[in-house]
Design a protein around this motif. Structure first.
Motif, PDB file in Angstrom:
ATOM      1  N   ALA A  31      59.424  46.637  72.815  1.00 37.36           N
ATOM      2  CA  ALA A  31      58.308  47.407  72.272  1.00 37.36           C
ATOM      3  C   ALA A  31      57.995  46.884  70.879  1.00 37.36           C
ATOM      4  CB  ALA A  31      58.672  48.896  72.221  1.00 37.36           C
ATOM      5  N   LEU A  32      56.982  46.043  70.782  1.00 36.41           N
ATOM      6  CA  LEU A  32      56.698  45.324  69.542  1.00 36.41           C
ATOM      7  C   LEU A  32      56.220  46.241  68.422  1.00 36.41           C
ATOM      8  CD1 LEU A  32      54.776  42.299  71.081  1.00 36.41           C
ATOM      9  CD2 LEU A  32      57.038  42.191  70.002  1.00 36.41           C
ATOM     10  N   VAL A  33      56.664  45.939  67.212  1.00 31.77           N
ATOM     11  CA  VAL A  33      56.133  46.591  66.015  1.00 31.77           C
ATOM     12  C   VAL A  33      54.756  46.010  65.694  1.00 31.77           C
ATOM     13  CG1 VAL A  33      58.429  46.959  65.019  1.00 31.77           C
ATOM     14  CG2 VAL A  33      57.125  44.905  64.413  1.00 31.77           C
ATOM     15  N   THR A  34      54.034  46.680  64.825  1.00 33.56           N
ATOM     16  CA  THR A  34      52.838  46.114  64.204  1.00 33.56           C
ATOM     17  C   THR A  34      53.159  45.899  62.729  1.00 33.56           C
ATOM     18  OG1 THR A  34      51.345  47.275  65.722  1.00 33.56           O
ATOM     19  CG2 THR A  34      50.401  46.433  63.681  1.00 33.56           C
ATOM     20  N   PRO A  35      53.429  44.664  62.320  1.00 34.09           N
ATOM     21  CA  PRO A  35      53.734  44.422  60.903  1.00 34.09           C
ATOM     22  C   PRO A  35      52.488  44.611  60.031  1.00 34.09           C
ATOM     23  CG  PRO A  35      54.473  42.593  62.302  1.00 34.09           C
ATOM     24  CD  PRO A  35      53.543  43.441  63.118  1.00 34.09           C
ATOM     25  N   PHE A  36      52.698  45.096  58.820  1.00 35.21           N
ATOM     26  CA  PHE A  36      51.608  45.281  57.871  1.00 35.21           C
ATOM     27  C   PHE A  36      51.854  44.473  56.609  1.00 35.21           C
ATOM     28  CE2 PHE A  36      51.715  49.533  60.072  1.00 35.21           C
ATOM     29  CZ  PHE A  36      50.575  49.323  60.831  1.00 35.21           C
ATOM     30  N   GLY A  45      63.188  52.018  60.949  1.00 40.77           N
ATOM     31  CA  GLY A  45      64.472  51.341  61.027  1.00 40.77           C
ATOM     32  C   GLY A  45      64.364  49.908  61.503  1.00 40.77           C
ATOM     33  N   ILE A  46      63.637  49.685  62.593  1.00 33.77           N
ATOM     34  CA  ILE A  46      63.524  48.321  63.115  1.00 33.77           C
ATOM     35  C   ILE A  46      62.732  47.444  62.155  1.00 33.77           C
ATOM     36  CG2 ILE A  46      61.497  48.834  64.528  1.00 33.77           C
ATOM     37  CD1 ILE A  46      64.330  46.296  65.281  1.00 33.77           C
ATOM     38  N   LYS A  47      61.775  48.022  61.432  1.00 31.19           N
ATOM     39  CA  LYS A  47      61.041  47.217  60.452  1.00 31.19           C
ATOM     40  C   LYS A  47      61.943  46.800  59.289  1.00 31.19           C
ATOM     41  CE  LYS A  47      56.167  48.032  61.192  1.00 31.19           C
ATOM     42  NZ  LYS A  47      54.883  48.420  60.592  1.00 31.19           N
ATOM     43  N   SER A  48      62.899  47.657  58.930  1.00 30.54           N
ATOM     44  CA  SER A  48      63.871  47.266  57.912  1.00 30.54           C
ATOM     45  C   SER A  48      64.745  46.126  58.416  1.00 30.54           C
ATOM     46  CB  SER A  48      64.730  48.476  57.525  1.00 30.54           C
ATOM     47  OG  SER A  48      65.649  48.140  56.502  1.00 30.54           O
ATOM     48  N   SER A 102      62.885  48.078  74.921  1.00 33.41           N
ATOM     49  CA  SER A 102      63.790  48.252  73.792  1.00 33.41           C
ATOM     50  C   SER A 102      63.100  48.127  72.443  1.00 33.41           C
ATOM     51  CB  SER A 102      64.909  47.200  73.893  1.00 33.41           C
ATOM     52  OG  SER A 102      65.718  47.197  72.735  1.00 33.41           O
ATOM     53  N   VAL A 103      63.661  48.820  71.462  1.00 30.41           N
ATOM     54  CA  VAL A 103      63.276  48.660  70.057  1.00 30.41           C
ATOM     55  C   VAL A 103      64.183  47.626  69.389  1.00 30.41           C
ATOM     56  CG1 VAL A 103      63.106  49.822  67.823  1.00 30.41           C
ATOM     57  CG2 VAL A 103      62.338  50.991  69.900  1.00 30.41           C
ATOM     58  N   ILE A 104      65.490  47.828  69.490  1.00 28.19           N
ATOM     59  CA  ILE A 104      66.439  46.935  68.818  1.00 28.19           C
ATOM     60  C   ILE A 104      66.376  45.522  69.394  1.00 28.19           C
ATOM     61  CG2 ILE A 104      68.459  47.295  70.300  1.00 28.19           C
ATOM     62  CD1 ILE A 104      68.445  47.230  66.440  1.00 28.19           C
ATOM     63  N   GLY A 105      65.855  45.408  70.627  1.00 28.59           N
ATOM     64  CA  GLY A 105      65.760  44.104  71.267  1.00 28.59           C
ATOM     65  C   GLY A 105      64.914  43.101  70.525  1.00 28.59           C
ATOM     66  N   GLN A 106      64.005  43.560  69.640  1.00 25.85           N
ATOM     67  CA  GLN A 106      63.229  42.584  68.878  1.00 25.85           C
ATOM     68  C   GLN A 106      63.939  42.148  67.607  1.00 25.85           C
ATOM     69  OE1 GLN A 106      59.358  44.372  67.436  1.00 25.85           O
ATOM     70  NE2 GLN A 106      60.457  46.203  68.118  1.00 25.85           N
ATOM     71  N   GLY A 107      64.958  42.907  67.206  1.00 24.68           N
ATOM     72  CA  GLY A 107      65.785  42.462  66.096  1.00 24.68           C
ATOM     73  C   GLY A 107      66.869  41.508  66.559  1.00 24.68           C
ATOM     74  N   PHE A 108      67.479  41.856  67.713  1.00 22.50           N
ATOM     75  CA  PHE A 108      68.568  41.048  68.282  1.00 22.50           C
ATOM     76  C   PHE A 108      68.248  40.737  69.747  1.00 22.50           C
ATOM     77  CE2 PHE A 108      70.324  43.359  64.727  1.00 22.50           C
ATOM     78  CZ  PHE A 108      71.105  42.408  64.079  1.00 22.50           C
ATOM     79  N   PRO A 109      67.191  39.957  69.979  1.00 24.66           N
ATOM     80  CA  PRO A 109      66.751  39.731  71.358  1.00 24.66           C
ATOM     81  C   PRO A 109      67.776  39.000  72.214  1.00 24.66           C
ATOM     82  CG  PRO A 109      65.592  38.262  69.845  1.00 24.66           C
ATOM     83  CD  PRO A 109      66.330  39.250  69.018  1.00 24.66           C
ATOM     84  N   ARG A 110      68.440  38.009  71.661  1.00 29.10           N
ATOM     85  CA  ARG A 110      69.397  37.236  72.443  1.00 29.10           C
ATOM     86  C   ARG A 110      70.568  38.104  72.876  1.00 29.10           C
ATOM     87  NH1 ARG A 110      73.528  33.286  70.956  1.00 29.10           N
ATOM     88  NH2 ARG A 110      73.146  33.818  68.787  1.00 29.10           N
ATOM     89  N   ILE A 142      72.109  49.934  66.279  1.00 24.01           N
ATOM     90  CA  ILE A 142      71.206  50.812  67.040  1.00 24.01           C
ATOM     91  C   ILE A 142      71.109  52.166  66.348  1.00 24.01           C
ATOM     92  CG2 ILE A 142      70.885  52.070  69.207  1.00 24.01           C
ATOM     93  CD1 ILE A 142      72.172  49.639  70.633  1.00 24.01           C
ATOM     94  N   ASP A 143      72.250  52.703  65.949  1.00 23.73           N
ATOM     95  CA  ASP A 143      72.238  53.969  65.200  1.00 23.73           C
ATOM     96  C   ASP A 143      71.390  53.854  63.937  1.00 23.73           C
ATOM     97  OD1 ASP A 143      73.690  55.731  66.764  1.00 23.73           O
ATOM     98  OD2 ASP A 143      75.624  55.131  65.919  1.00 23.73           O
ATOM     99  N   MET A 144      71.574  52.770  63.199  1.00 21.77           N
ATOM    100  CA  MET A 144      70.822  52.588  61.961  1.00 21.77           C
ATOM    101  C   MET A 144      69.324  52.461  62.214  1.00 21.77           C
ATOM    102  SD  MET A 144      73.198  50.186  59.500  1.00 21.77           S
ATOM    103  CE  MET A 144      74.117  49.217  60.699  1.00 21.77           C
ATOM    104  N   ALA A 145      68.957  51.822  63.323  1.00 26.36           N
ATOM    105  CA  ALA A 145      67.541  51.623  63.636  1.00 26.36           C
ATOM    106  C   ALA A 145      66.802  52.941  63.822  1.00 26.36           C
ATOM    107  CB  ALA A 145      67.398  50.756  64.883  1.00 26.36           C
ATOM    108  N   PHE A 146      67.519  53.981  64.265  1.00 29.56           N
ATOM    109  CA  PHE A 146      66.862  55.259  64.557  1.00 29.56           C
ATOM    110  C   PHE A 146      67.246  56.372  63.585  1.00 29.56           C
ATOM    111  CE2 PHE A 146      66.808  52.873  68.512  1.00 29.56           C
ATOM    112  CZ  PHE A 146      65.485  53.002  68.890  1.00 29.56           C
ATOM    113  N   GLU A 147      68.116  56.076  62.641  1.00 30.81           N
ATOM    114  CA  GLU A 147      68.632  57.112  61.737  1.00 30.81           C
ATOM    115  C   GLU A 147      67.528  57.811  60.961  1.00 30.81           C
ATOM    116  OE1 GLU A 147      71.530  57.136  57.837  1.00 30.81           O
ATOM    117  OE2 GLU A 147      72.137  55.891  59.527  1.00 30.81           O
TER     118      GLU A 147
END
Length: 295
Positions: free
Chosen positions: A10-15, A254-257, A207-215, A243-248
């Motif tokens: 699920a891709l972010v939209t960067p700004f 979180g995923i943008k961070s 996934s959300v975290i999958g774009q941070g750690f796709p492999r 994963i916890d940090m991404a949604f905290e």
């Protein structure tokens, strides 16, 4: 095997700092995901902050992803809402030629009955020229699509091919897996319970975290789909903390961070969302620095 078996992101939209869509950063994120081995990409979902994008910005996002993907992976487009007639109009007006399916969220705020949810998605499926994936996320919509309603839609509407199940309820997911028609996809919408869902017979994850750690995340899912639980859980436990940090402090802050720590995109989000605080940002940066390669 469906093209939507495995890991979708699920891709972010960067700004940019001026709050405009950062096309270059979005291209980098897409490349990071495609080179990381994910199976498909989801555009303009909740993680993409679609609720705060203008019609023109949504078109920019779509065209940027289409160009960056260059036909490598299947694409899914988020089209949903709580006004059935408006969702139908959007489906009829949109150029869906580059997309393989639509992800459509259950109507939010209105709190429809199960019959109302059924009739909404029946109308959406009849209007869509491409397959539809249902999206159940009670934490955002204030209503749960019960398994009986999902299964009724799956059996009645040939165009409804699966569900992104994000109720966070493994028992509900197992009921869907147990009773679903052959070929219907039960896709995790919760990163933390993706592996248990896959091992129970689910089709994968959006996934959300999958774009941070796709492999790492997509490899975990592939292990799970093959029934290699030990190898899959080894990766799962390495990813649990992030994963916890991404949604905290909420998604997609979180995923943008995480993407900012990976130097792929800025961490800006649009109000009413705000960036993660400095303490969480430091923990995320520390994790990324120590765990760039988890596999």
């Amino acid at each position: 095997m469906s093209k939507f078996t495995g890991t979708g992101v699920a891709l972010v939209t960067p700004f940019n700092r001026d709050n405009s869509v950062d096309r270059a950063a979005l291209e980098r994120v897409v490349t990071h995901c495609t080179e990381g081995g994910v199976e498909y990409l989801v555009v303009l979902g909740t993680t993409g902050e679609s609720a705060t994008l203008t019609k023109e910005e949504k078109e920019i996002v779509k065209q940027t992803v289409i160009k960056a993907n260059a036909g490598k992976l299947p694409l899914v487009l988020g089209i949903g809402g709580n006004n059935t007639a408006e969702v139908i109009r959007e489906l009829q007006d949109a150029d869906l030629s580059a997309f393989d399916a639509v992800l459509s969220v259950s109507p939010y705020y209105n709190k429809p009955t199960q019959e109302g949810i059924y009739q909404h998605f029946k109308a959406v499926a009849e209007a869509s020229p491409i397959p539809v994936i249902l999206y159940n996320v009670p934490g955002r919509t204030a209503s749960n699509i019960l398994p009986a309603t999902v299964l009724r839609l799956a059996r009645d509407m040939e165009n409804i091919i699966g569900i992104k199940e994000a109720a966070g309820d493994i028992v509900q997911a197992m009921r869907l897996v147990k009773d679903k028609p052959e070929g219907f996809l039960v896709i995790s919408g919760d990163d933390m319970i993706t592996l248990p869902m896959v091992l129970a017979g689910g089709s994968g994850v959006i996934s959300v975290i999958g774009q941070g750690f796709p492999r790492e995340f997509s490899e975990m899912v592939r292990y799970g789909l093959k029934g290699h639980a030990k190898e899959a859980y080894t990766l799962h436990y390495k990813l649990m903390d992030v994963i916890d940090m991404a949604f905290e402090q909420g998604n997609p802050a979180g995923i943008k961070s995480i993407l900012h720590a990976l130097e792929l995109a800025d961490d800006a989000v649009r109000l009413p969302l705000v960036k993660v605080d400095s303490e969480l940002e430091a923990r995320i940066s520390g994790f990324v620095e120590k765990n760039v390669n988890l596999v």
